[in-house]
Write a protein that holds these residues in place. Sequence first.
Motif, PDB file in Angstrom:
ATOM      1  N   SER A 265       0.841  -1.195   0.000  1.00 59.97           N
ATOM      2  CA  SER A 265       0.000   0.000   0.000  1.00 59.97           C
ATOM      3  C   SER A 265       0.878   1.248   0.000  1.00 59.97           C
ATOM      4  O   SER A 265       2.084   1.179   0.241  1.00 59.97           O
ATOM      5  CB  SER A 265      -0.928   0.001   1.221  1.00 59.97           C
ATOM      6  N   VAL A 266       0.239   2.391  -0.278  1.00 57.18           N
ATOM      7  CA  VAL A 266       0.927   3.685  -0.310  1.00 57.18           C
ATOM      8  C   VAL A 266       0.059   4.700   0.421  1.00 57.18           C
ATOM      9  O   VAL A 266      -1.152   4.760   0.206  1.00 57.18           O
ATOM     10  CB  VAL A 266       1.169   4.161  -1.764  1.00 57.18           C
ATOM     11  N   ASP A 267       0.697   5.492   1.270  1.00 58.76           N
ATOM     12  CA  ASP A 267       0.026   6.616   1.924  1.00 58.76           C
ATOM     13  C   ASP A 267       0.466   7.898   1.231  1.00 58.76           C
ATOM     14  O   ASP A 267       1.665   8.130   1.044  1.00 58.76           O
ATOM     15  CB  ASP A 267       0.410   6.712   3.402  1.00 58.76           C
ATOM     16  N   THR A 268      -0.488   8.730   0.862  1.00 61.34           N
ATOM     17  CA  THR A 268      -0.205  10.016   0.243  1.00 61.34           C
ATOM     18  C   THR A 268      -0.312  11.099   1.305  1.00 61.34           C
ATOM     19  O   THR A 268      -1.334  11.218   1.980  1.00 61.34           O
ATOM     20  CB  THR A 268      -1.204  10.296  -0.902  1.00 61.34           C
ATOM     21  N   HIS A 269       0.763  11.884   1.429  1.00 61.92           N
ATOM     22  CA  HIS A 269       0.812  12.976   2.397  1.00 61.92           C
ATOM     23  C   HIS A 269       0.863  14.304   1.650  1.00 61.92           C
ATOM     24  O   HIS A 269       1.657  14.472   0.723  1.00 61.92           O
ATOM     25  CB  HIS A 269       2.077  12.867   3.267  1.00 61.92           C
ATOM     26  N   ARG A 270       0.010  15.230   2.047  1.00 63.10           N
ATOM     27  CA  ARG A 270       0.013  16.620   1.549  1.00 63.10           C
ATOM     28  C   ARG A 270      -0.109  17.527   2.758  1.00 63.10           C
ATOM     29  O   ARG A 270      -0.776  17.193   3.735  1.00 63.10           O
ATOM     30  CB  ARG A 270      -1.191  16.881   0.621  1.00 63.10           C
ATOM     31  N   ASP A 271       0.516  18.682   2.685  1.00 65.89           N
ATOM     32  CA  ASP A 271       0.451  19.626   3.792  1.00 65.89           C
ATOM     33  C   ASP A 271      -0.990  20.075   4.004  1.00 65.89           C
ATOM     34  O   ASP A 271      -1.680  20.441   3.051  1.00 65.89           O
ATOM     35  CB  ASP A 271       1.350  20.832   3.500  1.00 65.89           C
ATOM     36  N   GLY A 272      -1.419  20.038   5.248  1.00 65.97           N
ATOM     37  CA  GLY A 272      -2.752  20.511   5.590  1.00 65.97           C
ATOM     38  C   GLY A 272      -3.882  19.565   5.212  1.00 65.97           C
ATOM     39  O   GLY A 272      -5.053  19.945   5.296  1.00 65.97           O
ATOM     40  N   ARG A 273      -3.560  18.345   4.786  1.00 62.73           N
ATOM     41  CA  ARG A 273      -4.591  17.373   4.414  1.00 62.73           C
ATOM     42  C   ARG A 273      -4.392  16.077   5.184  1.00 62.73           C
ATOM     43  O   ARG A 273      -3.287  15.772   5.641  1.00 62.73           O
ATOM     44  CB  ARG A 273      -4.536  17.057   2.920  1.00 62.73           C
ATOM     45  N   ASN A 274      -5.455  15.310   5.300  1.00 66.04           N
ATOM     46  CA  ASN A 274      -5.356  14.001   5.923  1.00 66.04           C
ATOM     47  C   ASN A 274      -4.553  13.057   5.036  1.00 66.04           C
ATOM     48  O   ASN A 274      -4.567  13.192   3.806  1.00 66.04           O
ATOM     49  CB  ASN A 274      -6.748  13.397   6.161  1.00 66.04           C
ATOM     50  N   VAL A 275      -3.891  12.104   5.653  1.00 65.88           N
ATOM     51  CA  VAL A 275      -3.160  11.083   4.909  1.00 65.88           C
ATOM     52  C   VAL A 275      -4.173  10.239   4.144  1.00 65.88           C
ATOM     53  O   VAL A 275      -5.209   9.840   4.685  1.00 65.88           O
ATOM     54  CB  VAL A 275      -2.341  10.201   5.874  1.00 65.88           C
ATOM     55  N   MET A 276      -3.865   9.985   2.866  1.00 66.69           N
ATOM     56  CA  MET A 276      -4.757   9.193   2.014  1.00 66.69           C
ATOM     57  C   MET A 276      -4.111   7.832   1.747  1.00 66.69           C
ATOM     58  O   MET A 276      -3.178   7.740   0.961  1.00 66.69           O
ATOM     59  CB  MET A 276      -5.016   9.919   0.691  1.00 66.69           C
TER      60      MET A 276
END
Length: 183
Positions: free
Chosen positions: A145-156
């Motif tokens: 699996s992969v977790d997507t991280h963006r500033d100010g957003r929940n981890v997807m």
Amino acid sequence: MTTETELLTAGDLLRLHSEGIRGELIQGVFCETVSTGREHGEIAANTAFELLSFVKPRRLGIVTTSDSGVLLERAPDTVREPDVAFFAADRIGPEREPRFSDVVPDLVVEIVSPSDDLDNVFNKARMWLSFGVRLVWVVHPDTRSVDTHRDGRNVMPMDEHGILDGEDVLPGFSCPVGSIFGA
């Protein structure tokens, strides 16, 4: 009794690398890195291949792998090595010097090793974002699996049936998560 740790610089780290000693600097403190194994290397190569196949023909920038350190701060120096990184063409210069990049990547891929603590991996993703990286993918080989991280957003989180998306960092880029695992 306390002893002071000698703080190293990015120049010291380059010297160590030339002597075959691998590692990163975190606020001047040397942290040795060790080989992470074939699976880790395969995932890094597959991810770099997917990114390069999109980036290179469009001349969007460069894709690097873990031997390419990024100088994040000075005095004391912090130099980290993302497993895979994308630097947009409009943010990098033409120089090809044997030094660390002082340009922060637009996209960083970190692959979780069996010895990694998940809290530390999460904190590393947040660290990249705090220095201006726009998108971080944390790859989990054990769960594919992969977790997507963006500033100010929940981890997807995405499982191997999901689609990695370049979002506004690499508009138009997408690839099945499973392809980075060799599926």
